[in-house]
Design a protein around this motif. Structure first.
Motif, PDB file in Angstrom:
ATOM      1  N   GLU A 145       1.287   5.143  13.885  1.00 41.12           N
ATOM      2  CA  GLU A 145       0.636   4.672  12.663  1.00 41.12           C
ATOM      3  C   GLU A 145       1.143   3.287  12.264  1.00 41.12           C
ATOM      4  O   GLU A 145       0.369   2.422  11.842  1.00 41.12           O
TER       5      GLU A 145
ATOM      6  N   ARG B 143      -0.400   0.679  14.585  1.00 39.23           N
ATOM      7  CA  ARG B 143      -1.804   0.403  14.245  1.00 39.23           C
ATOM      8  C   ARG B 143      -1.906  -0.429  12.976  1.00 39.23           C
ATOM      9  O   ARG B 143      -2.717  -1.355  12.890  1.00 39.23           O
ATOM     10  N   PHE B 144      -1.083  -0.084  12.001  1.00 36.96           N
ATOM     11  CA  PHE B 144      -1.056  -0.843  10.748  1.00 36.96           C
ATOM     12  C   PHE B 144      -0.685  -2.302  11.006  1.00 36.96           C
ATOM     13  O   PHE B 144      -1.347  -3.219  10.524  1.00 36.96           O
TER      14      PHE B 144
ATOM     15  N   ASP C 116       0.847  -1.191   0.000  1.00 39.07           N
ATOM     16  CA  ASP C 116       0.000   0.000   0.000  1.00 39.07           C
ATOM     17  C   ASP C 116       0.880   1.237   0.000  1.00 39.07           C
ATOM     18  O   ASP C 116       1.302   1.726   1.049  1.00 39.07           O
TER      19      ASP C 116
ATOM     20  N   GLN D 216       0.560   4.744   2.037  1.00 35.55           N
ATOM     21  CA  GLN D 216       1.021   4.933   3.409  1.00 35.55           C
ATOM     22  C   GLN D 216       2.548   5.031   3.509  1.00 35.55           C
ATOM     23  O   GLN D 216       3.111   4.876   4.588  1.00 35.55           O
TER      24      GLN D 216
ATOM     25  N   ARG E 295      -3.148  -5.389  10.176  1.00 32.81           N
ATOM     26  CA  ARG E 295      -2.915  -6.056   8.893  1.00 32.81           C
ATOM     27  C   ARG E 295      -2.163  -7.380   9.016  1.00 32.81           C
ATOM     28  O   ARG E 295      -2.388  -8.294   8.215  1.00 32.81           O
TER      29      ARG E 295
ATOM     30  N   CYS F 167       4.495   6.899   6.310  1.00 27.02           N
ATOM     31  CA  CYS F 167       4.563   6.425   7.697  1.00 27.02           C
ATOM     32  C   CYS F 167       5.953   5.919   8.084  1.00 27.02           C
ATOM     33  O   CYS F 167       6.310   5.951   9.263  1.00 27.02           O
TER      34      CYS F 167
END
Length: 332
Positions: free
Chosen positions: A224, A227-228, A186, A189, A232, A192
């Motif tokens: 971030e 959290r990712f 992705d 992002q 995921r 990050c």
């Protein structure tokens, strides 16, 4: 030369790390931090850092030789070398230097860059070359010297990273030990976590201006990325398990990229995998990027934890952003 399509097996592993270690207490003399602050937030107690004269090729070659030896091969029997790294000694690539250093005269060699996901991406790439019959013996190395690109005044990042290398030999095999995988990316992002080019304009002539510069230190939005990862990584492991037709309770070992102990714990909890099945050497090495999974695997194999036939769920995640998982059984 062509070979019939076959399965793959991981038959050897090896690892290497620089001798100098830097403890959390030592880092507290460089930036405002403490052993308690670092350990409680990351699980890291020390990291291995390369000396100024140290090279990525040296680390990668040491790990590679150990893996080839465990697999019972000679270097000239290796057909392909994949070097997963984001920190080559040469921006054009370092895999060919490794090929020369270990005497793998018959191997084609190239670098593969997917940051902390590099080893998992490399494992899947290697399997395709073997399954299609192109090659029989592949050397996959994950190696990084991130200390070169750390801002040592930024306590949010400088406490995290270490240097090291890990390698595996992947061979054609009658039964297929890579049971399933899932890879994702992705690029929206990317901000990050990155190690971006930073250039300045240079006037070559009156009507020609170019950019010329270097790379800025590693920048990361830790919240971030956390959290990712905790969202995921369990998802991608579950999808890989589904493709492999393996139930979670059949997994012997959870082998994650060694980024942060909190991430390892959160992923294991979400998957309902008990802590005794989680492989972690984060406390000793910190985050070694593409090296972390094979380095941890090598220690676990040599310590007698991982045994032939054990089912391992491995997952890498990091800059790109990239993430992926592979389900495999150790050995033939």
């Amino acid at each position: 030369m062509e070979y019939s399509g076959v399965g793959v097996a991981i038959t050897g592993c090896g690892s290497a790390a620089p001798n100098p270690t830097v403890t959390n207490d030592q880092l507290s003399q460089v930036v405002e931090t403490s052993d308690e602050w670092i350990a409680s937030r990351t699980g890291i107690r020390q990291r291995h850092l390369s000396e100024p004269s140290g090279t990525l090729v040296d680390l990668a070659s040491q790990a590679a030789k150990s893996a080839i030896d465990m697999a019972g091969l000679e270097p000239d029997q290796i057909d392909l070398i994949l070097l997963a790294t984001s920190t080559p000694d040469d921006l054009f690539g370092s895999a060919c230097q490794v090929q020369a250093a270990i005497g793998a005269s018959q191997a084609v060699a190239f670098d593969l860059t997917a940051a902390c996901s590099g080893f998992v991406f490399g494992l899947v790439t290697a399997a395709q070359y073997i399954r299609t019959g192109a090659y029989r013996n592949v050397l996959l190395i994950g190696a990084d010297v991130l200390s070169r690109w750390v801002d040592w005044s930024d306590r949010r990042t400088c406490v995290l990273f270490g240097d090291g290398a890990g390698a595996v030999v992947i061979q054609a095999n009658q039964s297929d030990r890579l049971l399933g995988f899932e890879l994702r990316s992705d690029g929206t992002q990317n901000r990050c976590l990155n190690l971006a080019y930073s250039g300045e304009s240079k006037q070559l002539s009156e009507d020609c201006e170019i950019g010329q510069g270097n790379f800025q230190p590693i920048t990361m939005n830790g919240q971030e990325v956390y959290r990712f990862a905790v969202k995921r990584v369990p998802e991608v492991i579950e999808k890989a398990l589904f493709r492999a037709n393996v139930k979670t309770d059949s997994v012997d070992w959870l082998l994650l990229h060694q980024a942060n102990q909190r991430i390892l714990d959160a992923v294991a909890n979400r998957l309902k995998i008990p802590s005794e099945k989680v492989i972690s050497n984060l406390a000793k090495y910190g985050n070694t990027s593409a090296a972390s999974i094979p380095l941890a695997l090598d220690e676990a194999v040599r310590d007698g934890l991982v045994k032939p036939g054990d089912t391992i769920a491995a997952s890498g995640f990091g800059a790109g952003l990239t993430w992926g998982a592979a389900i495999f059984q150790w050995g033939r």
